[in-house]
Design a protein around this motif. Structure first.
Motif, mmCIF file in Angstrom:
data_model
loop_
_atom_site.group_PDB
_atom_site.id
_atom_site.type_symbol
_atom_site.label_atom_id
_atom_site.label_comp_id
_atom_site.label_asym_id
_atom_site.label_seq_id
_atom_site.Cartn_x
_atom_site.Cartn_y
_atom_site.Cartn_z
ATOM 1 N N GLN A 38 0.808 -1.218 0.000
ATOM 2 C CA GLN A 38 0.000 0.000 0.000
ATOM 3 C C GLN A 38 0.846 1.275 0.000
ATOM 4 O O GLN A 38 0.310 2.383 -0.022
ATOM 5 N N GLN A 39 2.154 1.132 0.021
ATOM 6 C CA GLN A 39 3.028 2.301 0.043
ATOM 7 C C GLN A 39 3.154 2.905 -1.357
ATOM 8 O O GLN A 39 3.018 2.217 -2.359
ATOM 9 N N ILE A 40 3.404 4.215 -1.393
ATOM 10 C CA ILE A 40 3.450 4.942 -2.650
ATOM 11 C C ILE A 40 4.749 5.754 -2.745
ATOM 12 O O ILE A 40 5.459 5.924 -1.757
ATOM 13 N N SER A 41 5.027 6.266 -3.917
ATOM 14 C CA SER A 41 6.193 7.120 -4.101
ATOM 15 C C SER A 41 5.976 8.455 -3.395
ATOM 16 O O SER A 41 4.846 8.950 -3.277
ATOM 17 N N ILE A 42 7.057 9.062 -2.943
ATOM 18 C CA ILE A 42 6.985 10.392 -2.344
ATOM 19 C C ILE A 42 6.388 11.392 -3.332
ATOM 20 O O ILE A 42 5.737 12.367 -2.934
ATOM 21 N N ALA A 93 11.437 4.253 -2.908
ATOM 22 C CA ALA A 93 10.874 4.293 -4.251
ATOM 23 C C ALA A 93 11.390 5.509 -5.008
ATOM 24 O O ALA A 93 11.734 6.531 -4.414
ATOM 25 N N GLN A 94 11.447 5.413 -6.313
ATOM 26 C CA GLN A 94 11.947 6.518 -7.132
ATOM 27 C C GLN A 94 11.049 7.739 -6.973
ATOM 28 O O GLN A 94 9.817 7.653 -7.010
ATOM 29 N N ALA A 95 11.685 8.892 -6.784
ATOM 30 C CA ALA A 95 10.964 10.161 -6.659
ATOM 31 C C ALA A 95 11.930 11.282 -6.984
ATOM 32 O O ALA A 95 13.160 11.121 -6.892
ATOM 33 N N SER A 96 11.397 12.437 -7.351
ATOM 34 C CA SER A 96 12.258 13.568 -7.695
ATOM 35 C C SER A 96 12.903 14.141 -6.443
ATOM 36 O O SER A 96 12.365 14.031 -5.339
ATOM 37 N N VAL A 97 14.062 14.767 -6.618
ATOM 38 C CA VAL A 97 14.761 15.376 -5.491
ATOM 39 C C VAL A 97 13.927 16.486 -4.849
ATOM 40 O O VAL A 97 13.817 16.543 -3.621
ATOM 41 N N PRO A 98 13.321 17.393 -5.632
ATOM 42 C CA PRO A 98 12.475 18.415 -4.994
ATOM 43 C C PRO A 98 11.335 17.816 -4.180
ATOM 44 O O PRO A 98 11.010 18.320 -3.103
ATOM 45 N N LYS A 100 11.338 14.907 -2.654
ATOM 46 C CA LYS A 100 11.909 14.334 -1.434
ATOM 47 C C LYS A 100 12.223 15.425 -0.415
ATOM 48 O O LYS A 100 11.936 15.279 0.779
ATOM 49 N N LEU A 101 12.821 16.510 -0.870
ATOM 50 C CA LEU A 101 13.132 17.617 0.043
ATOM 51 C C LEU A 101 11.857 18.179 0.655
ATOM 52 O O LEU A 101 11.774 18.380 1.877
ATOM 53 N N ALA A 102 10.848 18.451 -0.182
ATOM 54 C CA ALA A 102 9.594 19.002 0.326
ATOM 55 C C ALA A 102 8.932 18.038 1.309
ATOM 56 O O ALA A 102 8.416 18.443 2.360
ATOM 57 N N LEU A 183 6.847 28.462 7.692
ATOM 58 C CA LEU A 183 6.101 28.965 6.542
ATOM 59 C C LEU A 183 4.639 28.560 6.677
ATOM 60 O O LEU A 183 4.329 27.413 7.011
ATOM 61 N N ASN A 184 3.726 29.517 6.427
ATOM 62 C CA ASN A 184 2.309 29.180 6.606
ATOM 63 C C ASN A 184 1.699 28.602 5.328
ATOM 64 O O ASN A 184 0.569 28.911 4.954
ATOM 65 N N GLU A 185 2.469 27.741 4.711
ATOM 66 C CA GLU A 185 2.007 26.918 3.600
ATOM 67 C C GLU A 185 2.932 25.715 3.519
ATOM 68 O O GLU A 185 4.073 25.763 3.983
ATOM 69 N N ALA A 186 2.449 24.646 2.952
ATOM 70 C CA ALA A 186 3.267 23.441 2.815
ATOM 71 C C ALA A 186 4.311 23.635 1.726
ATOM 72 O O ALA A 186 4.095 24.342 0.741
ATOM 73 N N TYR A 187 5.465 23.018 1.912
ATOM 74 C CA TYR A 187 6.465 22.986 0.855
ATOM 75 C C TYR A 187 6.020 21.983 -0.209
ATOM 76 O O TYR A 187 5.487 20.910 0.118
ATOM 77 N N THR A 188 6.220 22.349 -1.461
ATOM 78 C CA THR A 188 5.847 21.474 -2.566
ATOM 79 C C THR A 188 7.004 21.390 -3.556
ATOM 80 O O THR A 188 7.832 22.304 -3.652
ATOM 81 N N ALA A 189 7.034 20.315 -4.324
ATOM 82 C CA ALA A 189 8.117 20.122 -5.294
ATOM 83 C C ALA A 189 8.132 21.240 -6.326
ATOM 84 O O ALA A 189 9.204 21.722 -6.716
#
Length: 283
Positions: A38-42, A93-98, A100-102, A183-189
């Motif tokens: 049930q796990q997914i990519s970041i 799992a494969q995911a973009s660097v941005p 993963k950081l976010a 920050l009063n918003e979530a970090y996003t890629a």
């Protein structure tokens, strides 16, 4: 009799100290243990719940309305639901660097807020960082991600710092006034670069974090640059060059870009980033 009592106490302490994990506090787990199928990519993690909570409870200065947040059973459940959503990620799992950081920045900040809400009312995260016996929020508050527990220290030192982006130190927040603003918003890629750049500039624009005396060519920097200086460069000149683009004055930026100047470090404010204790709230 006194001698035997002392010997008993000595050997008891020796046994405690020699027992693995005997000095650790009781572990507090957040999130869920999600089965591997049930796990997914970041890349697929959606931070919208976290984003909505930040917009509701965090102001432009990064101060948190912990009292109101804790009083809302619905929003406490939403925070726990977001932490469980983070648990569904597979870090391998494969995911973009941005992405993963976010992900890990949001995870660190969300777990920290959850840990403070668990203790609130409190005046500082340092009240919950036992050195020997007892609970230490940085080591004993664990988020399960992909079936593995991650402490705040592990997220910071074993994951984020190893990704080679020093501006994470101006994004992850340990619930203290000496930290960067939450920050009063979530970090996003997709917005990560702009978010890191903006929050880094805001950090250095605060005189509690940065001061420059041109007459003495003296840089007074946040203790964050002392503790994690190696993330910014191998020497002082390199570290100054790394932060130069984010400094609030051209004079300071030019000197830093040349790697010229003396560096001293400012005292760190461990007071809670609480709206209730904000200087503005007392006016």
């Amino acid at each position: 009799m006194k001698k035997s009592v002392l010997l008993f106490a000595f050997f008891t302490m020796a046994m405690i100290l020699s027992t693995p994990n005997s000095l650790a506090g009781a572990k507090v787990n957040v999130g869920q243990n999600i089965p591997a199928p049930q796990q997914i990519s970041i890349d697929q993690i959606n931070p919208s719940q976290w984003d909505a909570l930040l917009k509701k409870y965090v102001n432009e200065k990064g101060e948190v309305n912990y009292a109101a947040w804790k009083q809302s059973a619905e929003d406490m459940q939403t925070l726990d639901a977001f932490l469980s959503h983070l648990s569904s990620a597979n870090p391998k799992a494969q995911a973009s660097v941005p992405a993963k950081l976010a992900f890990w920045i949001n995870a660190y900040n969300a777990v920290t807020v959850r840990g403070i809400l668990r203790e609130y009312p409190t005046t500082s995260i340092k009240n919950h960082t036992a050195k020997l016996f007892g609970y230490n929020i940085w080591d004993d508050l664990l988020l399960t991600v992909g079936g593995q527990p991650f402490s705040l220290n592990q997220m910071e030192h074993e994951v984020l710092r190893k990704m080679g982006e020093p501006r994470i130190h101006f994004a992850i927040v340990c619930a203290s006034r000496g930290c960067p603003r939450l920050l009063n918003e979530a970090y996003t890629a997709t917005r990560l670069e702009a978010q890191l750049t903006t929050n880094t500039k805001v950090f250095f624009a605060n005189p509690n974090n940065f001061q420059y005396d041109p007459a003495q060519r003296l840089f007074r920097l946040s203790s964050i640059l002392d503790w994690f200086g190696s993330d910014f460069g191998s020497d002082q000149a390199g570290q100054l060059r790394r932060i130069a683009p984010y400094l609030p004055s051209q004079q300071a930026a030019t000197a830093a870009a040349a790697g010229v100047g003396t560096v001293r470090y400012l005292d760190y404010d461990w007071g809670l980033n609480d709206q209730a204790s904000s200087p503005n709230a007392r006016r």
